[in-house]
Motif scaffolding. Structure first.
Motif, PDB file in Angstrom:
ATOM      1  N   VAL A 169      38.341   4.484 -29.126  1.00  0.00           N
ATOM      2  CA  VAL A 169      38.878   3.803 -27.943  1.00  0.00           C
ATOM      3  C   VAL A 169      38.206   4.318 -26.673  1.00  0.00           C
ATOM      4  O   VAL A 169      37.807   3.552 -25.793  1.00  0.00           O
ATOM      5  CB  VAL A 169      40.406   4.008 -27.845  1.00  0.00           C
ATOM      6  N   ALA A 170      38.064   5.638 -26.586  1.00  0.00           N
ATOM      7  CA  ALA A 170      37.523   6.242 -25.363  1.00  0.00           C
ATOM      8  C   ALA A 170      36.027   6.029 -25.220  1.00  0.00           C
ATOM      9  O   ALA A 170      35.469   6.191 -24.127  1.00  0.00           O
ATOM     10  CB  ALA A 170      37.829   7.737 -25.355  1.00  0.00           C
ATOM     11  N   LEU A 171      35.358   5.654 -26.287  1.00  0.00           N
ATOM     12  CA  LEU A 171      33.899   5.598 -26.292  1.00  0.00           C
ATOM     13  C   LEU A 171      33.341   4.709 -25.186  1.00  0.00           C
ATOM     14  O   LEU A 171      32.345   5.047 -24.542  1.00  0.00           O
ATOM     15  CB  LEU A 171      33.430   5.101 -27.665  1.00  0.00           C
ATOM     16  N   LEU A 172      33.999   3.585 -24.940  1.00  0.00           N
ATOM     17  CA  LEU A 172      33.467   2.647 -23.959  1.00  0.00           C
ATOM     18  C   LEU A 172      33.494   3.233 -22.543  1.00  0.00           C
ATOM     19  O   LEU A 172      32.659   2.892 -21.705  1.00  0.00           O
ATOM     20  CB  LEU A 172      34.248   1.331 -23.992  1.00  0.00           C
ATOM     21  N   THR A 173      34.455   4.127 -22.273  1.00  0.00           N
ATOM     22  CA  THR A 173      34.493   4.782 -20.971  1.00  0.00           C
ATOM     23  C   THR A 173      33.176   5.489 -20.683  1.00  0.00           C
ATOM     24  O   THR A 173      32.664   5.464 -19.560  1.00  0.00           O
ATOM     25  CB  THR A 173      35.654   5.803 -20.925  1.00  0.00           C
ATOM     26  N   PHE A 174      32.621   6.123 -21.720  1.00  0.00           N
ATOM     27  CA  PHE A 174      31.408   6.908 -21.548  1.00  0.00           C
ATOM     28  C   PHE A 174      30.131   6.091 -21.754  1.00  0.00           C
ATOM     29  O   PHE A 174      29.070   6.462 -21.259  1.00  0.00           O
ATOM     30  CB  PHE A 174      31.427   8.091 -22.516  1.00  0.00           C
ATOM     31  N   LEU A 175      30.224   5.003 -22.517  1.00  0.00           N
ATOM     32  CA  LEU A 175      29.028   4.204 -22.821  1.00  0.00           C
ATOM     33  C   LEU A 175      28.848   3.017 -21.887  1.00  0.00           C
ATOM     34  O   LEU A 175      27.791   2.380 -21.901  1.00  0.00           O
ATOM     35  CB  LEU A 175      29.099   3.684 -24.264  1.00  0.00           C
ATOM     36  N   LEU A 176      29.881   2.697 -21.088  1.00  0.00           N
ATOM     37  CA  LEU A 176      29.833   1.463 -20.306  1.00  0.00           C
ATOM     38  C   LEU A 176      28.641   1.427 -19.363  1.00  0.00           C
ATOM     39  O   LEU A 176      27.986   0.382 -19.218  1.00  0.00           O
ATOM     40  CB  LEU A 176      31.140   1.284 -19.523  1.00  0.00           C
ATOM     41  N   GLY A 177      28.323   2.562 -18.725  1.00  0.00           N
ATOM     42  CA  GLY A 177      27.185   2.573 -17.814  1.00  0.00           C
ATOM     43  C   GLY A 177      25.894   2.214 -18.515  1.00  0.00           C
ATOM     44  O   GLY A 177      25.084   1.431 -17.998  1.00  0.00           O
ATOM     45  N   SER A 178      25.662   2.741 -19.720  1.00  0.00           N
ATOM     46  CA  SER A 178      24.449   2.436 -20.483  1.00  0.00           C
ATOM     47  C   SER A 178      24.441   0.987 -20.949  1.00  0.00           C
ATOM     48  O   SER A 178      23.394   0.326 -20.946  1.00  0.00           O
ATOM     49  CB  SER A 178      24.351   3.362 -21.701  1.00  0.00           C
ATOM     50  N   ILE A 179      25.608   0.485 -21.360  1.00  0.00           N
ATOM     51  CA  ILE A 179      25.684  -0.896 -21.837  1.00  0.00           C
ATOM     52  C   ILE A 179      25.450  -1.878 -20.689  1.00  0.00           C
ATOM     53  O   ILE A 179      24.803  -2.920 -20.874  1.00  0.00           O
ATOM     54  CB  ILE A 179      27.049  -1.138 -22.520  1.00  0.00           C
ATOM     55  N   VAL A 180      25.978  -1.546 -19.507  1.00  0.00           N
ATOM     56  CA  VAL A 180      25.733  -2.386 -18.328  1.00  0.00           C
ATOM     57  C   VAL A 180      24.236  -2.525 -18.078  1.00  0.00           C
ATOM     58  O   VAL A 180      23.719  -3.621 -17.807  1.00  0.00           O
ATOM     59  CB  VAL A 180      26.448  -1.787 -17.090  1.00  0.00           C
ATOM     60  N   VAL A 181      23.506  -1.413 -18.190  1.00  0.00           N
ATOM     61  CA  VAL A 181      22.053  -1.443 -17.982  1.00  0.00           C
ATOM     62  C   VAL A 181      21.359  -2.206 -19.108  1.00  0.00           C
ATOM     63  O   VAL A 181      20.474  -3.038 -18.872  1.00  0.00           O
ATOM     64  CB  VAL A 181      21.509  -0.004 -17.888  1.00  0.00           C
ATOM     65  N   ALA A 182      21.781  -1.958 -20.368  1.00  0.00           N
ATOM     66  CA  ALA A 182      21.110  -2.568 -21.526  1.00  0.00           C
ATOM     67  C   ALA A 182      21.219  -4.087 -21.528  1.00  0.00           C
ATOM     68  O   ALA A 182      20.256  -4.787 -21.850  1.00  0.00           O
ATOM     69  CB  ALA A 182      21.704  -1.999 -22.816  1.00  0.00           C
ATOM     70  N   GLY A 211      22.309  -5.883 -18.761  1.00  0.00           N
ATOM     71  CA  GLY A 211      22.244  -6.420 -17.408  1.00  0.00           C
ATOM     72  C   GLY A 211      23.542  -7.061 -16.971  1.00  0.00           C
ATOM     73  O   GLY A 211      23.549  -8.163 -16.406  1.00  0.00           O
ATOM     74  N   LEU A 212      24.659  -6.383 -17.198  1.00  0.00           N
ATOM     75  CA  LEU A 212      25.972  -6.971 -16.941  1.00  0.00           C
ATOM     76  C   LEU A 212      26.340  -6.907 -15.459  1.00  0.00           C
ATOM     77  O   LEU A 212      26.027  -5.936 -14.762  1.00  0.00           O
ATOM     78  CB  LEU A 212      27.041  -6.234 -17.752  1.00  0.00           C
ATOM     79  N   SER A 213      27.034  -7.930 -15.016  1.00  0.00           N
ATOM     80  CA  SER A 213      27.636  -7.911 -13.690  1.00  0.00           C
ATOM     81  C   SER A 213      28.944  -7.130 -13.753  1.00  0.00           C
ATOM     82  O   SER A 213      29.463  -6.866 -14.850  1.00  0.00           O
ATOM     83  CB  SER A 213      27.920  -9.343 -13.230  1.00  0.00           C
ATOM     84  N   PRO A 214      29.511  -6.725 -12.612  1.00  0.00           N
ATOM     85  CA  PRO A 214      30.808  -6.032 -12.642  1.00  0.00           C
ATOM     86  C   PRO A 214      31.891  -6.838 -13.355  1.00  0.00           C
ATOM     87  O   PRO A 214      32.724  -6.283 -14.074  1.00  0.00           O
ATOM     88  CB  PRO A 214      31.136  -5.843 -11.158  1.00  0.00           C
ATOM     89  N   THR A 215      31.878  -8.157 -13.181  1.00  0.00           N
ATOM     90  CA  THR A 215      32.879  -8.994 -13.846  1.00  0.00           C
ATOM     91  C   THR A 215      32.709  -8.964 -15.359  1.00  0.00           C
ATOM     92  O   THR A 215      33.687  -8.842 -16.113  1.00  0.00           O
ATOM     93  CB  THR A 215      32.780 -10.447 -13.349  1.00  0.00           C
ATOM     94  N   GLU A 216      31.463  -9.060 -15.829  1.00  0.00           N
ATOM     95  CA  GLU A 216      31.199  -9.022 -17.269  1.00  0.00           C
ATOM     96  C   GLU A 216      31.567  -7.662 -17.861  1.00  0.00           C
ATOM     97  O   GLU A 216      32.113  -7.577 -18.968  1.00  0.00           O
ATOM     98  CB  GLU A 216      29.733  -9.335 -17.538  1.00  0.00           C
ATOM     99  N   ALA A 217      31.295  -6.592 -17.113  1.00  0.00           N
ATOM    100  CA  ALA A 217      31.658  -5.257 -17.588  1.00  0.00           C
ATOM    101  C   ALA A 217      33.178  -5.119 -17.707  1.00  0.00           C
ATOM    102  O   ALA A 217      33.689  -4.528 -18.664  1.00  0.00           O
ATOM    103  CB  ALA A 217      31.107  -4.196 -16.631  1.00  0.00           C
TER     104      ALA A 217
END
Length: 473
Positions: A49-62, A64-70
């Motif tokens: 569950v907590a994993l996305l808290t730490f991976l979200l920044g990398s996934i946003v870059v990978a 190319g997500l907007s704040p809304t998509e994130a």
């Protein structure tokens, strides 16, 4: 030996007999072994569950997500948890704790492995939804199992400790991300957690079914068989004959077991439980708006303050260490001063700490072992102390409010209302950050905690040290 006739009538003698015999069992390494198996599963699913808290920044870059998509990606986990809370909670009250507990782990373990292969945002969102279904389904079942096996004098402490494994899981999730991200990337973090789920699944295959649930469901022979096995195991573990059932426990249980059965969902809204249900649903909704609204975006907010992706992951991991003494303190206070005051205390303090964190600066405020400690770190550490302690209170308190026939359903529906808050929180925060700055998001989170505390103080009942059948009557 059974204390009542188990062969006739409406089943009340069987239910009261099993409950009374469970309550007289001293806590031993046998119950602690069962608890450890449940807690190990809880630990690993909280890592996921907590994993996305730490991976979200990398996934946003990978991607190319907007704040809304994130925000939508973060919300998918909570949407899945909402479904899992309701489906698994009601299924557990109908089909049993053990089988549903096993299925939930298979679902989120396989979904985590699938998330590592996601080639697009929709695929990753679907995987996070399924992870949420599995993890969300496990929560009410785990609460019910521990509360039904552990005796009343230490029940709150053990459920609080169970929830405390979430804080440990959060820290381990950050550690996995910190070491895996720079070398292998975010996909391998999902692989590591998925493989851990397979190990825990193998460990917990031999768990017993809840004797309370078997008796309540009319499976009297099975209830007696499991109960007898537990009694023999506890005798071996303690090396002493079992103590007799005290007249006080026998009388309290016998009086509390109802003659007329209702469906699990109908029980939640029956006159005897209606106000408890309003309190529990509102408590979870507002508490989780506060918690997930802050934690889902905390690493991203740190990145906006100048932290690198890996640096923000390391910072969040360190402040999350505050959650470990937080849940330990909550476990102690739940048995010392009670469920109601402890829950309200941690919610109010979490609100104050969240407000302070949102307004803290990065300037050094003290030096520890030659290292400068900033106000942002101190406020974050204290915030996690109270927020994770709050979780221990929620999980210890909620299953005690309802009878066996509706315990997992009640915990599941309350958690589901919390997931609605968890879905809204990550969606509200980016709008607030965009329009009013990061501090406003923490002020809204603090407001959620205060409303939850008010509900507990005005509508809550005290359950400390009471036999489940008595307190849920």
């Amino acid at each position: 030996m059974p204390l009542a006739d188990t062969s006739q009538g409406d089943g009340r003698p069987v239910v009261s007999d099993i409950a009374a015999r469970l309550e007289r069992l001293p806590m031993s390494r046998y119950q602690r072994k069962i608890f450890a198996v449940i807690a190990s599963a809880w630990l690993v699913d909280q890592i996921d569950v907590a994993l996305l808290t730490f991976l979200l920044g990398s996934i946003v870059v990978a991607f190319g997500l907007s704040p809304t998509e994130a925000g939508q990606l973060a919300a998918m986990t909570f949407a899945g948890q909402l479904v899992g809370n309701i489906v698994a909670g009601t299924a557990s009250d109908r089909f049993g704790r053990k089988a549903v507990f096993q299925v939930t782990m298979v679902v989120w373990g396989l979904a985590s492995l699938a998330a590592a292969t996601a080639w697009s945002l929709p695929v990753l969102m679907a995987c996070r939804f399924l992870i949420g279904v599995g993890v969300g389904g496990e929560a009410p079942v785990a609460q019910a199992m521990v509360s039904e096996i552990v005796p009343a004098p230490v029940r709150g402490r053990y459920i609080a400790i169970l929830e405390g494994f979430w804080a440990v899981g959060y820290v381990l999730s950050g550690a996995i991300s910190f070491f895996v991200l720079p070398y292998l990337g975010w996909r391998w973090a999902f692989v590591v957690v998925g493989l851990l789920s397979l190990v825990v699944l193998a460990v917990r295959r031999n768990m017993p079914e809840s004797p309370r649930w078997l008796a309540e469901s009319g499976r009297h022979a099975e209830a007696e068989a499991v109960m007898a096995t537990m009694e023999r195991a506890v005798e071996r573990a303690t090396g002493r004959p079992l103590p007799p059932v005290t007249p006080q426990i026998a009388a309290a249980v016998a009086e509390a077991v109802p003659a007329r059965r209702q469906s699990a969902v109908a029980t939640l809204f029956a006159p005897a439980y209606r106000m408890r249900t309003v309190m529990a649903f509102g408590l979870w909704f507002f508490a989780l708006i506060g918690f997930f609204g802050l934690n889902s975006w905390i690493a991203v907010l740190l990145k906006e303050r100048g932290f690198s992706i890996v640096g923000s992951v390391g910072f969040v991991t360190l402040i999350t260490l505050g959650g470990i003494p937080g849940f330990a303190t909550a476990a102690l206070l739940l048995e010392r001063i009670g469920r109601k005051p402890t829950t309200a205390l941690f919610l109010v303090c979490a609100a104050a700490a969240a407000w302070l964190y949102g307004n803290a600066g990065g300037e050094p405020v003290l030096t520890v072992a030659g290292l400068a400690v900033t106000g942002l770190f101190v406020a974050g550490f204290v915030m996690q102390f109270f927020m994770f302690g709050m979780w221990s209170c929620l999980y210890a308190y909620t299953p005690e409010l309802y009878p066996t026939r509706a315990r997992a359903t009640g915990a599941g529906f309350a958690s589901a209302f919390g997931r609605i808050g968890a879905i809204l929180g990550p969606m509200i925060v980016p709008v607030l950050v965009r329009d009013y700055g990061p501090a406003t998001a923490f002020q809204v989170g603090a407001g959620g905690f205060l409303i939850a505390a008010l509900l507990v103080l005005t509508l809550g009942v005290e359950t400390r040290g009471k036999v489940l059948e008595a307190v849920s009557h």
